[in-house]
Design an enzyme around this catalytic site. Structure first.
Site, PDB file in Angstrom:
ATOM      1  N   ASP A  51       0.852  -1.194   0.000  1.00 47.14           N
ATOM      2  CA  ASP A  51       0.000   0.000   0.000  1.00 47.14           C
ATOM      3  C   ASP A  51       0.889   1.246   0.000  1.00 47.14           C
ATOM      4  O   ASP A  51       1.883   1.319   0.719  1.00 47.14           O
ATOM      5  CB  ASP A  51      -0.914  -0.014   1.239  1.00 47.14           C
ATOM      6  N   ILE A  52       0.498   2.241  -0.804  1.00 48.69           N
ATOM      7  CA  ILE A  52       1.292   3.463  -0.939  1.00 48.69           C
ATOM      8  C   ILE A  52       1.286   4.288   0.346  1.00 48.69           C
ATOM      9  O   ILE A  52       2.190   5.087   0.593  1.00 48.69           O
ATOM     10  CB  ILE A  52       0.759   4.290  -2.146  1.00 48.69           C
TER      11      ILE A  52
ATOM     12  N   ASN B 141     -12.873  -2.903   2.307  1.00 50.10           N
ATOM     13  CA  ASN B 141     -13.788  -1.766   2.360  1.00 50.10           C
ATOM     14  C   ASN B 141     -14.726  -1.846   1.160  1.00 50.10           C
ATOM     15  O   ASN B 141     -14.278  -2.018   0.028  1.00 50.10           O
ATOM     16  CB  ASN B 141     -13.007  -0.451   2.336  1.00 50.10           C
TER      17      ASN B 141
ATOM     18  N   VAL C  93     -10.650   3.136  -3.927  1.00 56.13           N
ATOM     19  CA  VAL C  93     -10.264   2.522  -5.210  1.00 56.13           C
ATOM     20  C   VAL C  93     -11.288   1.431  -5.522  1.00 56.13           C
ATOM     21  O   VAL C  93     -11.428   0.463  -4.761  1.00 56.13           O
ATOM     22  CB  VAL C  93      -8.842   1.934  -5.158  1.00 56.13           C
TER      23      VAL C  93
ATOM     24  N   HIS D  99     -10.185  -5.273  -3.395  1.00 55.28           N
ATOM     25  CA  HIS D  99      -8.871  -5.566  -2.813  1.00 55.28           C
ATOM     26  C   HIS D  99      -9.007  -5.913  -1.346  1.00 55.28           C
ATOM     27  O   HIS D  99      -9.867  -5.395  -0.641  1.00 55.28           O
ATOM     28  CB  HIS D  99      -7.901  -4.386  -2.985  1.00 55.28           C
TER      29      HIS D  99
ATOM     30  N   HIS E 210      -7.025  -5.617   2.167  1.00 58.53           N
ATOM     31  CA  HIS E 210      -5.895  -5.026   2.889  1.00 58.53           C
ATOM     32  C   HIS E 210      -5.369  -6.100   3.833  1.00 58.53           C
ATOM     33  O   HIS E 210      -6.119  -6.609   4.674  1.00 58.53           O
ATOM     34  CB  HIS E 210      -6.343  -3.834   3.751  1.00 58.53           C
TER      35      HIS E 210
HETATM   36  P1  DGP Z   1      -9.650   1.576   0.034  1.00 59.37           P
HETATM   37  O1  DGP Z   1     -10.197   1.755  -1.365  1.00 59.37           O
HETATM   38  O2  DGP Z   1     -10.034   2.704   0.952  1.00 59.37           O
HETATM   39  O3  DGP Z   1      -9.966   0.219   0.644  1.00 59.37           O
HETATM   40  O4  DGP Z   1      -8.060   1.661  -0.024  1.00 59.37           O
HETATM   41  C1  DGP Z   1      -7.324   1.859  -1.176  1.00 59.37           C
HETATM   42  C2  DGP Z   1      -5.869   1.809  -0.794  1.00 59.37           C
HETATM   43  O5  DGP Z   1      -5.102   1.878  -1.981  1.00 59.37           O
HETATM   44  C3  DGP Z   1      -5.369   2.939   0.110  1.00 59.37           C
HETATM   45  O6  DGP Z   1      -4.934   2.412   1.358  1.00 59.37           O
HETATM   46  C4  DGP Z   1      -4.206   3.567  -0.629  1.00 59.37           C
HETATM   47  C5  DGP Z   1      -3.901   2.572  -1.729  1.00 59.37           C
HETATM   48  N1  DGP Z   1      -3.487   3.151  -2.982  1.00 59.37           N
HETATM   49  C6  DGP Z   1      -4.159   4.098  -3.674  1.00 59.37           C
HETATM   50  N2  DGP Z   1      -3.497   4.406  -4.814  1.00 59.37           N
HETATM   51  C7  DGP Z   1      -2.392   3.607  -4.826  1.00 59.37           C
HETATM   52  C8  DGP Z   1      -1.316   3.450  -5.746  1.00 59.37           C
HETATM   53  O7  DGP Z   1      -1.236   4.097  -6.809  1.00 59.37           O
HETATM   54  N3  DGP Z   1      -0.357   2.551  -5.415  1.00 59.37           N
HETATM   55  C9  DGP Z   1      -0.403   1.817  -4.267  1.00 59.37           C
HETATM   56  N4  DGP Z   1       0.592   0.968  -4.033  1.00 59.37           N
HETATM   57  N5  DGP Z   1      -1.412   1.936  -3.381  1.00 59.37           N
HETATM   58  C10 DGP Z   1      -2.383   2.827  -3.664  1.00 59.37           C
END
Ligand code: DGP
Length: 120
Positions: free
Chosen positions: A31-32, A88, A97, A101, A103
């Site tokens: 995760d970024i 989520n 996003v 996915h 986590h």
């Molecule tokens: P969520 O949709 O809230 O369950 O979480 C999406 C997660 O994705 C968030 O923790 C940050 C991560 N994320 C968003 N954009 C990128 C990206 O471009 N690269 C990576 N590695 N992670 C990302």
């Protein structure tokens, strides 16, 4: 695949990510914005926007995502102390996003809450 989806772009290597696992159906990358020492996103190659979009034919794929989670947990030495999986789903859960996915969070004691955020 969805042309606008950032996770599809990561899967197709159009966007950089720290990929820790991949096979013919699943990709996993860091995760970024990590909320724990180990914070990995486990995603299906198939573009499924949310858990609510799952179809019967995706049942085996969901099982595979969980088996991959165990494999990654062992590789990151989380199998003794454990780890948490979070999915989520939709705006009230804070999904940002819209490509399904998991986590995978671990490496520190996590709060006894199912809430999203820095305290996950
Ligand atoms: P969520 O949709 O809230 O369950 O979480 C999406 C997660 O994705 C968030 O923790 C940050 C991560 N994320 C968003 N954009 C990128 C990206 O471009 N690269 C990576 N590695 N992670 C990302």
């Amino acid at each position: 695949m969805s042309a606008e989806c950032i996770f599809c772009k990561i899967i197709n290597k159009e966007l950089d990510a720290d990929i820790v696992y991949e096979d013919d159906q699943v990709v996993a990358f860091k995760d970024i914005n990590p909320a724990a020492p180990v914070h990995i996103l486990i995603v299906p190659r198939k573009h499924i926007p949310t858990l609510l979009d799952l179809e019967k034919e995706d049942a085996e794929l969901m099982g595979r995502l969980h088996l991959v989670a165990n494999e990654i947990a062992r590789a990151f030495k989380l199998d003794k102390k454990g780890y948490r999986l979070v999915i989520n789903t939709g705006p009230d859960a804070g999904q940002i996003v819209f490509h399904l996915h998991l986590h995978l969070l671990g490496g520190r004691p996590l709060l006894q809450t199912i809430a999203k955020g820095r305290g996950v």
